[in-house]
Design an enzyme around this catalytic site. Sequence first.
Site, mmCIF file in Angstrom:
data_model
loop_
_atom_site.group_PDB
_atom_site.id
_atom_site.type_symbol
_atom_site.label_atom_id
_atom_site.label_comp_id
_atom_site.label_asym_id
_atom_site.label_seq_id
_atom_site.Cartn_x
_atom_site.Cartn_y
_atom_site.Cartn_z
ATOM 1 N N GLU A 41 12.348 -37.557 1.189
ATOM 2 C CA GLU A 41 11.220 -37.035 1.983
ATOM 3 C C GLU A 41 11.679 -36.580 3.361
ATOM 4 O OE1 GLU A 41 8.248 -36.124 1.340
ATOM 5 O OE2 GLU A 41 8.346 -36.745 -0.739
ATOM 6 N N TYR A 124 2.591 -37.843 7.547
ATOM 7 C CA TYR A 124 2.855 -37.236 6.236
ATOM 8 C C TYR A 124 3.856 -38.076 5.437
ATOM 9 C CZ TYR A 124 5.046 -34.698 2.607
ATOM 10 O OH TYR A 124 5.567 -34.399 1.370
ATOM 11 N N ASP A 142 1.233 -31.714 2.470
ATOM 12 C CA ASP A 142 2.297 -30.868 3.027
ATOM 13 C C ASP A 142 1.834 -29.409 2.943
ATOM 14 O OD1 ASP A 142 2.535 -30.095 0.406
ATOM 15 O OD2 ASP A 142 4.680 -30.572 0.228
ATOM 16 N N CYS A 194 0.821 -21.699 -7.373
ATOM 17 C CA CYS A 194 -0.061 -21.301 -6.280
ATOM 18 C C CYS A 194 0.809 -20.966 -5.062
ATOM 19 C CB CYS A 194 -1.055 -22.418 -5.957
ATOM 20 S SG CYS A 194 -2.397 -21.863 -4.901
ATOM 21 N N CYS A 204 -2.682 -21.160 -13.970
ATOM 22 C CA CYS A 204 -3.045 -22.340 -13.168
ATOM 23 C C CYS A 204 -4.023 -23.250 -13.911
ATOM 24 C CB CYS A 204 -3.663 -21.881 -11.851
ATOM 25 S SG CYS A 204 -4.177 -23.258 -10.819
ATOM 26 N N CYS A 210 -11.409 -22.955 -9.121
ATOM 27 C CA CYS A 210 -10.909 -22.447 -7.832
ATOM 28 C C CYS A 210 -11.845 -21.398 -7.245
ATOM 29 C CB CYS A 210 -9.517 -21.860 -8.047
ATOM 30 S SG CYS A 210 -8.810 -21.209 -6.533
HETATM 31 S S1 SF4 Z 1 -6.413 -20.491 -9.334
HETATM 32 FE FE1 SF4 Z 1 -6.564 -21.162 -7.212
HETATM 33 S S2 SF4 Z 1 -5.298 -22.977 -7.107
HETATM 34 FE FE2 SF4 Z 1 -4.746 -21.902 -8.984
HETATM 35 S S3 SF4 Z 1 -3.023 -20.560 -8.435
HETATM 36 FE FE3 SF4 Z 1 -4.898 -19.367 -8.201
HETATM 37 S S4 SF4 Z 1 -5.431 -19.617 -6.063
HETATM 38 FE FE4 SF4 Z 1 -4.004 -21.251 -6.545
#
Ligand code: SF4
Length: 348
Positions: A41, A124, A142, A194, A204, A210
Amino acid sequence: MPVDAIAEKLLRWYDAHHRRLPWRANPGEPPTEPYRVWLSEIMLQQTTVAAVRAYYAHFTTRWPTVTDLADADETEVMSAWAGLGYYARARNLIACARAVVADHGGVFPDDEAGLRGLPGIGDYSAAAIAAIAFGRRAIVVDANVERVTSRLFACDRPLPAGRPTIRALADGITPQERAGDFAQAMMDLGSSICTVRNPQCLLCPLADDCVARSAGDPQAFPVKAPKKARPQRRGTAFWIERDRHVWLVRRPATGLLGGMRALPSGPWTDEDPAFADAPLPARWADAGSVDHVFTHFALRLRIVTAATSAELTDGEWWPIARIEEAGLPTLFARAATRAIAAAEQMER
Ligand code: SF4
């Protein structure tokens, strides 16, 4: 948004697609020992995974336990760190290992508050170590997690002022169980899918949840406040030769590149470099300059060279042929390369 479902989907994706990293336990395996989680880390702060691998391998071979690192020679540790940058981390690394041994019997504290009390461990890192090494529920945010979270919720509060909001949103989706895997899953999603540019929303696992994706412009997040221009500073480094050796000094323990071997150099200021801080009077030849970007300013370091037979103090003559073994931080390693190239040109 069904927040429990987010953690569930993400963990399912992580089980199948997690990155395999030397410091990381795979899902279902016992956690990596805290010393290694901590070391990775600290190394990963401001540094890429690719750059850290070799350093992590070297450190864990040379100093396999926190006690070994606590007993280590400070100069050797600083040299081993050379090239990773942000050298205050290396000084804190030694201080932290020594504090763990002296104050905690060689065992890392197992919660965020205890970890935060150690040198070099901020909010963090404490959260990351508590979650990853000890399975504590902690909110680990992060840059990757910040990006994923801000997109998931289309959080339009500009950073850095919007950080507490993003943290609260991340808190809302962090599960009670498998908090370490969840944190690492968010990091993996941010680094592989992402991404800053061209997020792969079709791949994703959280696409259906999202908000930024359904609004059509995920790259607009996280929103950032306009950056202030980074100030430009200037300095001079002195390459002093004698009998195929170069004069190296050790920088003061505190401050930038503190405790590292370096070429003598004057102050870094807004002014044009001057020779007032030269370690000796000489006919200095110009060897060009190198540019280096620190967190809070950019530096143009001019390199000047001279040969001398004078006696110097508070430093050491280092063989030029072995300059790569001196453990110079990147800035001075580049300055050395520049000085050597200039000398070779002069000889032609
Ligand atoms: S759907 Fe949303 S969380 Fe997934 S890659 Fe696209 S922008 Fe990122």
